[in-house]
Enzyme design. Structure first.
Site, short mmCIF file in Angstrom:
data_model
loop_
_atom_site.label_atom_id
_atom_site.label_comp_id
_atom_site.label_asym_id
_atom_site.label_seq_id
_atom_site.Cartn_x
_atom_site.Cartn_y
_atom_site.Cartn_z
CD GLU A 73 -3.02 0.88 2.30
OE1 GLU A 73 -4.22 1.01 2.04
OE2 GLU A 73 -2.59 0.64 3.44
N GLY A 98 1.54 -0.52 11.18
CA GLY A 98 1.05 -1.33 12.27
C GLY A 98 0.62 -2.69 11.75
CD GLU A 152 -6.18 -2.73 4.35
OE1 GLU A 152 -6.57 -1.88 3.54
OE2 GLU A 152 -5.32 -2.50 5.22
CG ASN A 153 -1.87 -7.97 2.79
OD1 ASN A 153 -1.85 -6.95 2.12
ND2 ASN A 153 -0.93 -8.25 3.68
CD GLU A 207 -4.97 -3.81 9.64
OE1 GLU A 207 -5.22 -3.84 8.41
OE2 GLU A 207 -4.58 -2.78 10.22
#
Length: 881
Positions: free
Chosen positions: A141, A286, A289-290, A321
């Site tokens: 990202e 941190g 969210e894959n 997430e």
């Protein structure tokens, strides 16, 4: 590199032309095997490449048109478009592959050699110093998937992905989809893992994790309303050398609680099959969210004793997430302007589910105290922007992962729930998922469903809350009759001149007074909700109430605003803040007092005095740790320079006193121990820290584990009490990746011109350090007690940042530009140097200018606060005379 910074206009044109059906991606990472340290030979090994073969099937609405694919790679072996070999040297410029003469249906195959990363971008390779093993993971990202495979790198060109990965046999290899059978032999010591095809997702949330990871398995099962059963395999993994610290059971507990919560409230089954969570080294974020393969920074695997706040924070991130599986992965924004459509919702839903589904039922206190603090700071910077932002290109997007997009957006959503009602909000979410599953959306798509479910004018609400910037201040105004009853209570709303919007706020106003039956505690005895809609709103319901000691606007933290106090309320807090019984109300008051300090409306020494008098009575450990951070920041940046030494001495004495009073073995004791180490300055303080390290001093119940040892050693190194041999001896005790980071930080902290020159060169003049070690070196270099030693680097900073931005990856460049800004040279000269750079570099990249502008504004704010503090000292001296 030219072509790396994709613009919004280019993305829109490509989305108009193309629709992408499928990717088939074959990676060969066998070259990653082998150990190596974090620098030297290890850095050389980190520059190895891996094989990447990608086949993309896509359609074009205008046959004969031209476009481009994205790829950032050292070399390309072949490019084949619709069966025709293209000359890589002619079509590939290092960042883009030119594609001409497209057909209605197309097949593109690219065979490339891609580079392992040492910066946490793309395919990151880490060599574990404990066992020499290599660990890989991807982080993309907003647009680094192109560092691993050829693609169309923008969120609205979703497709199905089929991955295969060839790696050393015996490794654990994961991707978004579940494994499609057992690994197949590949060569003498390799194997190939194949993964099931994904649902349609964006490029930036695809993922690969590979290495000899320690993995734990579990299972989630839920019966759905239609009678079917949802089965989700769960996995949690970390490096082998961290396995002894890995508390997978707690991670699975929170995971299952979250899955129950989101299934209950979203009424849309988790759509991505398995749910693996990988805790990986040297991570820049941190977490990410894959879908099916969430990645987290491995610092969430706790090597020593931590407070409850650390477990709460980890749980919140897990749930954040998880919320993305719906907000962001199932339904994705079209372009980064609407980044908030996933991040604001995930931030809000993380806190919402934390409070309602886990043991951390006080999560809204942390949200009010910590997350909103981040938002308030960001919203007062000159770079503030609406929650829905104007994102022109990828560099803009990278900087927009900020306190506005996350914490302000989440705060606005909390206000939205108060505005439309919880049921209408959740029903809107359910319709949003069903209507746009596997698609891309814009702001209007969300407003449409919320208007349907609430009956409210969402366009007006959006204009006020999502499409304007700035934070309002709400102040109570009360009049009383002769008997001491309220004749009228109003809420005054103000906005800064730069962002003059007055917003509709649904607020609660609480009245508090000291109650003798409660031991003198400040107790709420009246509360009313009201819609604050203009500069002055009367809260009629509170007329006739007995005179309060404290009026708390935004009680229960329903809206997003800066709370102000009338004179009586402020006086009550100065005298009795520790007597305020409700922990959320107390957290709100602390936050408001901190904002007064940052705004130069309360002298820093007054805030420090409040911390010294009342922090020891704070029951919420998260609030206490935030108070420690604020107090240190106040002393470092906002105190009048001539008072810093006295203020620091007072904080050290107070911290030691509270450390000795804290319950043995408690989280409060641990928090005070860490704060004492941070503020320790006297010979006696350093003697105690040395004694705790050597075992000759002891505080009952305080376990000086390895992480706490490093906490004690850094201030000793920074003050010249621990030399390089002492630091190296500590590394010998803890020769791990974490230990190496601590060692690098401590070595750079030492008070020596030679040390500072070496640290500067390692970060600014060389790219040998990994992202984690760059961060550690900067942290050690920048010591509050070494202003004079650091002074020569102010001009060097401004002379070098354009080159840094040009030559380094954006992640590393951001870390350097932010971390090395001469904040500690807090005088007018530095402010003038900063302004001169901005004036002379109007054509510099906008993202770089934004970082400097933000730091410049922080410095100007610090100087204003210092002036306020100095005036208070003068007023006090005059009064005393």
């Amino acid at each position: 590199m030219p072509g790396e910074n994709l613009t919004r206009d280019e993305a829109r044109e490509r989305a108009r032309l193309l629709s992408v059906d499928a990717y088939e991606i074959a990676l060969d990472v066998r070259s990653a095997a082998g150990g190596g340290s974090a620098s030297g030979a290890g850095a050389e090994q980190g520059r190895r490449t891996f094989g990447s073969v990608t086949t993309i099937r896509f359609r074009c609405t205008e046959p004969g048109a031209a476009t481009f694919a994205d790829l950032v790679a050292p070399s390309v072996t072949s490019v084949v478009l619709n069966g025709q070999e293209l000359d890589p040297a002619a079509v590939f410029d290092g960042a883009r592959i030119a594609l001409e003469g497209l057909r209605a249906e197309n097949v593109l195959t690219v065979d490339a050699q891609c580079a392992y990363s040492r910066t946490g971008e793309g395919m990151h390779r880490f060599a574990d110093p404990e066992d020499g093993e290599a660990y890989l993971y991807t982080q993309y990202e907003p647009a680094d998937a192109r560092r691993v495979f050829a693609n169309f790198e923008q969120p609205d060109l979703k497709a199905r992905f089929t991955f295969s990965v060839t790696a050393p046999a015996g490794w654990t290899v994961l991707s978004n989809g579940a494994a499609d059978g057992d690994p197949e032999p590949a060569g003498e010591s390799g194997a190939t893992w194949r993964f099931l095809t994904t649902q349609p997702i964006s490029t930036y949330i695809t993922a690969v994790v590979a290495g000899p990871y320690h993995m734990v398995h579990d299972h989630y099962r839920r019966e759905l309303p239609d009678g079917s059963v949802l089965e989700i395999p769960l996995g949690a993994l970390c490096r082998r050398s961290l396995a002894k610290h890995f508390d997978a059971d707690d991670i699975f507990t929170v995971t299952k609680q979250g899955l129950d919560f989101f299934h209950e409230h979203f009424d849309y089954p988790y759509p991505f099959g398995k749910y693996d969570q990988a805790f990986v080294p040297e991570y820049n974020l941190g977490a990410m969210e894959n879908p099916g393969c969430v990645t987290f920074r491995e610092e969430f695997v706790f090597r020593g004793k931590v407070t409850r706040t650390s477990y709460e924070h980890r749980a919140n991130v897990i749930l954040h997430e998880m919320a993305h599986m719906w907000f962001g992965d199932l339904v994705t924004m079209e372009w980064w302007d609407d980044l908030w459509l996933k991040e604001s919702f995930a931030d809000f839903m993380g806190a919402f589910s934390l409070v309602e589904a886990t043991r951390f039922t006080d999560g809204w206190i942390t949200f009010a105290n910590r997350r909103k603090s981040w938002a308030y700071r960001a919203d007062q910077l000159p770079s503030t922007h609406p929650v829905t932002a104007d994102i022109r290109d990828l560099e803009d997007a990278k900087l927009n992962f900020d306190g506005i997009t996350y914490a302000k957006g989440a705060s606005v959503l909390k206000q939205l729930v108060a505005y439309v009602g919880r049921d209408a909000f959740l029903e809107g979410a359910r319709r949003y998922f069903r209507r746009h599953a596997y698609g891309n959306t814009r702001l209007e798509h969300l407003l449409e469903v919320l208007a349907e479910t609430s009956g409210r004018d969402m366009a007006a609400w959006s204009r006020a809350w999502l499409q304007t910037a700035g934070v309002n201040a709400l102040t109570p105004q009360a009049t009383y009759d002769a008997e001491g009853r309220i004749t009228e209570l109003a809420v005054l709303q103000e906005a800064p001149e730069s962002h003059p919007t007055l917003r509709p706020h649904r607020v609660a106003v609480g009245l508090y007074r000291r109650d003798a039956s409660e031991g003198g505690a400040l107790v709420r005895y009246a509360r009313a909700e009201a819609d604050v809609t203009g500069p002055r709103t009367v809260v009629a319901e509170l007329a006739g109430a007995e005179r309060p000691d404290l009026i708390l606007v935004n009680d229960d933290d329903l809206t997003y605003c800066k709370i102000r106090f009338d004179e009586d309320s402020l006086a009550a807090l100065r005298a009795h803040l520790g007597d305020l019984g409700d922990p959320l109300a107390r957290a709100l008051c602390w936050s408001a007092l901190w904002n007064l300090t940052r705004d130069g409306l309360m002298p820093t020494r007054d805030f420090v005095d409040l911390v010294l008098r009342f922090a020891g009575r704070e029951s919420d450990i998260g609030v206490l740790q935030m108070l420690h951070a604020w107090a240190w920041s106040a002393l470092t940046h906002y105190a009048a320079p001539e008072w810093r030494e006295e203020g620091g001495r007072a904080l050290a004495e107070g911290a030691l006193r509270e450390l000795r009073l804290a319950t043995p073995g408690s989280g409060h004791q641990l928090a005070w121990a860490r704060f004492f180490a941070l503020v320790a300055s006297s010979d006696a303080d350093r003697q105690l820290l040395n004694g705790l390290l050597a075992g000759t001093a002891r505080i009952d119940g305080l376990d000086v584990d390895q992480e706490l040892r490093w906490t004690f050693l850094e201030p000793l190194a920074a003050q010249g009490d621990a030399d390089a041999s002492a630091v190296d001896a500590e590394l010998a005790r803890d020769d791990t990746a974490s230990g190496k980071r601590h060692q690098v930080r401590c070595l750079a902290a030492r008070p020596s011109a030679e040390v500072k020159a070496r640290a500067w060169a390692e970060v600014v003049e060389s790219d040998a350090l990994s992202n984690a070690l760059v961060e550690a070196t900067i942290s050690g270099f920048d010591q509050a007690g070494q202003r004079e030693l650091l002074a020569p680097y102010a001009q060097r900073y401004f002379d070098g940042i354009e080159r840094i931005w040009r030559e380094r990856s954006i992640e590393i460049a951001m870390a350097i530009v932010r971390g090395l800004y001469p904040t500690l040279q807090d005088d007018r000269r530095t402010l003038e140097m900063s302004q001169a750079w901005l004036d002379e570099h109007r054509q510099a990249p906008s993202a770089l200018r934004r970082l400097v502008l933000e730091a410049h504004d922080d410095l100007a704010r610090a100087l204003r606060a210092q002036e306020c503090d100095a005036k208070a000292a003068g007023a006090g001296a005059g009064a005393g005379a």
